[in-house]
Design a protein around this motif. Structure first.
Motif, PDB file in Angstrom:
ATOM      1  N   ASP A  74       0.656  -1.399  -0.246  1.00  0.00           N
ATOM      2  CA  ASP A  74       0.088   0.083  -0.230  1.00  0.00           C
ATOM      3  C   ASP A  74       0.950   1.277   0.475  1.00  0.00           C
ATOM      4  N   GLN A  75      -0.051   2.156   0.261  1.00  0.00           N
ATOM      5  CA  GLN A  75       1.030   3.814   0.011  1.00  0.00           C
ATOM      6  C   GLN A  75       1.806   4.038   1.206  1.00  0.00           C
ATOM      7  N   GLN A  76       1.681   2.955   2.201  1.00  0.00           N
ATOM      8  CA  GLN A  76       3.116   3.209   3.392  1.00  0.00           C
ATOM      9  C   GLN A  76       3.808   1.775   3.124  1.00  0.00           C
ATOM     10  N   GLY A  77       4.043   0.977   2.218  1.00  0.00           N
ATOM     11  CA  GLY A  77       4.930   0.441   2.377  1.00  0.00           C
ATOM     12  C   GLY A  77       4.703  -1.261   2.497  1.00  0.00           C
ATOM     13  N   ASN A  78       3.356  -1.140   3.511  1.00  0.00           N
ATOM     14  CA  ASN A  78       2.798  -2.403   3.859  1.00  0.00           C
ATOM     15  C   ASN A  78       2.454  -3.781   2.846  1.00  0.00           C
ATOM     16  N   LYS A  79       2.803  -4.315   3.045  1.00  0.00           N
ATOM     17  CA  LYS A  79       2.298  -5.960   2.428  1.00  0.00           C
ATOM     18  C   LYS A  79       0.388  -6.078   2.503  1.00  0.00           C
ATOM     19  N   VAL A  80      -0.278  -6.127   1.096  1.00  0.00           N
ATOM     20  CA  VAL A  80      -1.682  -6.455   0.882  1.00  0.00           C
ATOM     21  C   VAL A  80      -1.871  -7.260   0.370  1.00  0.00           C
ATOM     22  N   MET A  81      -1.422  -8.313   0.376  1.00  0.00           N
ATOM     23  CA  MET A  81      -1.597  -9.288  -0.133  1.00  0.00           C
ATOM     24  C   MET A  81       0.038 -10.141  -0.217  1.00  0.00           C
ATOM     25  N   ASP A  82      -0.638 -11.789   0.374  1.00  0.00           N
ATOM     26  CA  ASP A  82       0.326 -12.689   1.306  1.00  0.00           C
ATOM     27  C   ASP A  82       1.501 -12.650  -0.118  1.00  0.00           C
ATOM     28  N   SER A  83       2.662 -12.827   0.523  1.00  0.00           N
ATOM     29  CA  SER A  83       4.242 -13.013  -0.109  1.00  0.00           C
ATOM     30  C   SER A  83       5.513 -13.566   0.984  1.00  0.00           C
ATOM     31  N   PRO A  84       6.005 -14.492  -0.055  1.00  0.00           N
ATOM     32  CA  PRO A  84       6.562 -15.347   0.874  1.00  0.00           C
ATOM     33  C   PRO A  84       7.832 -14.692   1.293  1.00  0.00           C
ATOM     34  N   TYR A  85       7.955 -13.013   0.816  1.00  0.00           N
ATOM     35  CA  TYR A  85       9.445 -12.463  -0.323  1.00  0.00           C
ATOM     36  C   TYR A  85       8.666 -11.170   1.246  1.00  0.00           C
ATOM     37  N   PRO A  86       9.963 -10.471   2.064  1.00  0.00           N
ATOM     38  CA  PRO A  86      10.010  -9.102   2.768  1.00  0.00           C
ATOM     39  C   PRO A  86      10.058  -8.518   1.366  1.00  0.00           C
ATOM     40  N   VAL A  87       9.703  -7.080   2.647  1.00  0.00           N
ATOM     41  CA  VAL A  87       9.909  -5.896   2.150  1.00  0.00           C
ATOM     42  C   VAL A  87      10.820  -4.580   2.831  1.00  0.00           C
ATOM     43  N   ASN A  88      11.055  -3.782   2.093  1.00  0.00           N
ATOM     44  CA  ASN A  88      12.091  -2.784   2.099  1.00  0.00           C
ATOM     45  C   ASN A  88      10.639  -1.490   2.650  1.00  0.00           C
ATOM     46  N   PRO A  89       9.985  -1.222   3.255  1.00  0.00           N
ATOM     47  CA  PRO A  89       8.944  -0.455   3.967  1.00  0.00           C
ATOM     48  C   PRO A  89       9.940   1.137   4.015  1.00  0.00           C
ATOM     49  N   ALA A  90      10.847   1.104   4.228  1.00  0.00           N
ATOM     50  CA  ALA A  90      11.541   2.552   4.292  1.00  0.00           C
ATOM     51  C   ALA A  90      11.860   2.794   3.112  1.00  0.00           C
ATOM     52  N   GLY A  91      12.543   1.965   1.943  1.00  0.00           N
ATOM     53  CA  GLY A  91      12.889   1.805   0.743  1.00  0.00           C
ATOM     54  C   GLY A  91      11.828   2.624  -0.064  1.00  0.00           C
ATOM     55  N   PHE A  92      10.425   2.877   0.479  1.00  0.00           N
ATOM     56  CA  PHE A  92       9.151   2.931  -0.387  1.00  0.00           C
ATOM     57  C   PHE A  92       9.280   4.311   0.060  1.00  0.00           C
ATOM     58  N   THR A  93       9.800   4.885   0.607  1.00  0.00           N
ATOM     59  CA  THR A  93       9.739   6.359   0.795  1.00  0.00           C
ATOM     60  C   THR A  93       9.993   7.508  -0.315  1.00  0.00           C
ATOM     61  N   ILE A  94      10.914   7.273  -1.142  1.00  0.00           N
ATOM     62  CA  ILE A  94      10.636   8.464  -2.065  1.00  0.00           C
ATOM     63  C   ILE A  94       9.348   7.944  -3.344  1.00  0.00           C
ATOM     64  N   HIS A  95       9.272   6.779  -3.392  1.00  0.00           N
ATOM     65  CA  HIS A  95       7.714   6.253  -4.501  1.00  0.00           C
ATOM     66  C   HIS A  95       6.708   6.572  -3.569  1.00  0.00           C
ATOM     67  N   SER A  96       6.296   6.396  -2.831  1.00  0.00           N
ATOM     68  CA  SER A  96       5.220   6.798  -2.177  1.00  0.00           C
ATOM     69  C   SER A  96       5.133   7.760  -2.684  1.00  0.00           C
ATOM     70  N   ALA A  97       6.033   8.917  -2.395  1.00  0.00           N
ATOM     71  CA  ALA A  97       5.898  10.455  -2.180  1.00  0.00           C
ATOM     72  C   ALA A  97       5.177  10.684  -3.360  1.00  0.00           C
ATOM     73  N   ILE A  98       5.751  10.395  -4.980  1.00  0.00           N
ATOM     74  CA  ILE A  98       5.692  10.733  -6.015  1.00  0.00           C
ATOM     75  C   ILE A  98       4.759  10.462  -6.709  1.00  0.00           C
ATOM     76  N   HIS A  99       4.444   8.680  -6.118  1.00  0.00           N
ATOM     77  CA  HIS A  99       3.251   8.130  -7.307  1.00  0.00           C
ATOM     78  C   HIS A  99       1.700   8.938  -6.300  1.00  0.00           C
ATOM     79  N   ALA A 100       1.626   9.653  -4.886  1.00  0.00           N
ATOM     80  CA  ALA A 100       0.947  10.385  -4.558  1.00  0.00           C
ATOM     81  C   ALA A 100       0.745  11.694  -4.964  1.00  0.00           C
ATOM     82  N   ALA A 101       2.141  11.957  -5.292  1.00  0.00           N
ATOM     83  CA  ALA A 101       1.696  13.430  -5.802  1.00  0.00           C
ATOM     84  C   ALA A 101       1.594  13.709  -7.102  1.00  0.00           C
ATOM     85  N   ARG A 102       1.860  12.408  -8.687  1.00  0.00           N
ATOM     86  CA  ARG A 102       2.021  12.180  -9.764  1.00  0.00           C
ATOM     87  C   ARG A 102       0.731  11.063 -10.682  1.00  0.00           C
ATOM     88  N   GLU A 103      -0.235  11.652 -11.382  1.00  0.00           N
ATOM     89  CA  GLU A 103      -1.274  10.673 -10.880  1.00  0.00           C
ATOM     90  C   GLU A 103      -0.673  10.209 -12.518  1.00  0.00           C
TER      91      GLU A 103
END
Length: 253
Positions: A74-103
């Protein structure tokens, strides 16, 4: 049943196709040598679910990413679908900002390529010394380094510096491109990285450089539209996928 069969059955046809193209983009970044081991990201907005995004599993090399291994967050980098793989929420900071601002920024690509970081450290930034650089300079913003991108309060400044541009140079850090598709973001990054590589090589020659006239740079946007016929990334993407099929197949699994 292969994992790819399982994931494909859980998502829409449109999402699966996006997964295939995004996985291809990751592998192409590795193929061209722009990756930084497991660091940096390419994210893409999920069709029909505007607040959900696909991103790489943390710890997987870019050359290993597959359509089924991509993680939905999701927009905060939390998993919304089951996955055996980890994610790096901190790494999504840049991306989430741009996705939110630019449709229009359905895909956001970030690299720490050596040439890109080298030019990002140069005071004058990207110079108008190549045809490739004129394409970038027509839509380029700069963002000053504020440390590792973990702070939420950096987001407004980053978004303001990107504005409506396609390219963003993160000072002392790396490069960002945005696009409607992974193909668009990749081709933009190819041009961005080529511009930086040319500049590094040209400056290493220790000779005076010939700048391109400002009026030529100003006219590049229209010229590029004519040359690409409005297709941009789609022009090169089929050939790039064929290249992957020959050199690193399996991204579509």
């Amino acid at each position: 049943m292969h994992m790819s069969d399982s994931i494909q059955s859980q998502v829409s046809t449109e999402e699966w196709q996006l997964r295939v193209n995004l996985a291809a983009a990751y592998r192409l970044i590795a193929l061209y040598g722009w990756d930084d081991l497991v660091f940096t990201h390419v994210s893409a907005r999920v069709p029909g679910a505007e607040q959900h995004f696909l991103i790489n599993p943390y710890g997987m090399l870019f050359e290993e990413v597959t359509a089924s291994s991509l993680v939905k967050v999701d927009q905060q980098g939390n998993k919304v679908m089951d996955s055996p793989y980890p994610v790096n929420p901190a790494g999504f900071t840049i991306h989430s900002a741009i996705h939110a601002a630019r449709e229009d920024a359905h895909c956001v690509m970030h690299t720490h390529s050596l040439n890109g970081v080298a030019v990002s450290a140069q005071t004058e930034g990207l110079l108008p010394i190549s045809q490739q650089s004129t394409l970038v300079l027509a839509a380029l913003g700069y963002h000053d380094y504020e440390g590792i991108a973990l702070n939420e309060d950096e987001k407004p400044r980053l978004v303001a510096n990107l504005a409506d541009n396609t390219f963003l140079m993160l000072r002392n850090h790396g490069l960002i491109t945005v696009g409607n598709t992974p193909a668009d973001a990749f081709l933009a990054m190819y041009i961005f990285e080529a511009s930086c590589m040319i500049q590094v090589k040209a400056l290493a020659g220790n000779r005076a450089l010939t700048p391109i006239a400002e009026d030529i740079v100003d006219g590049v946007k229209e010229a590029a539209r004519v040359v690409t016929k409005g297709m941009f990334g789609d022009l090169a993407w089929p050939g790039l996928l064929r290249k992957l099929d020959r050199q690193n197949p399996g991204y579509d699994q």
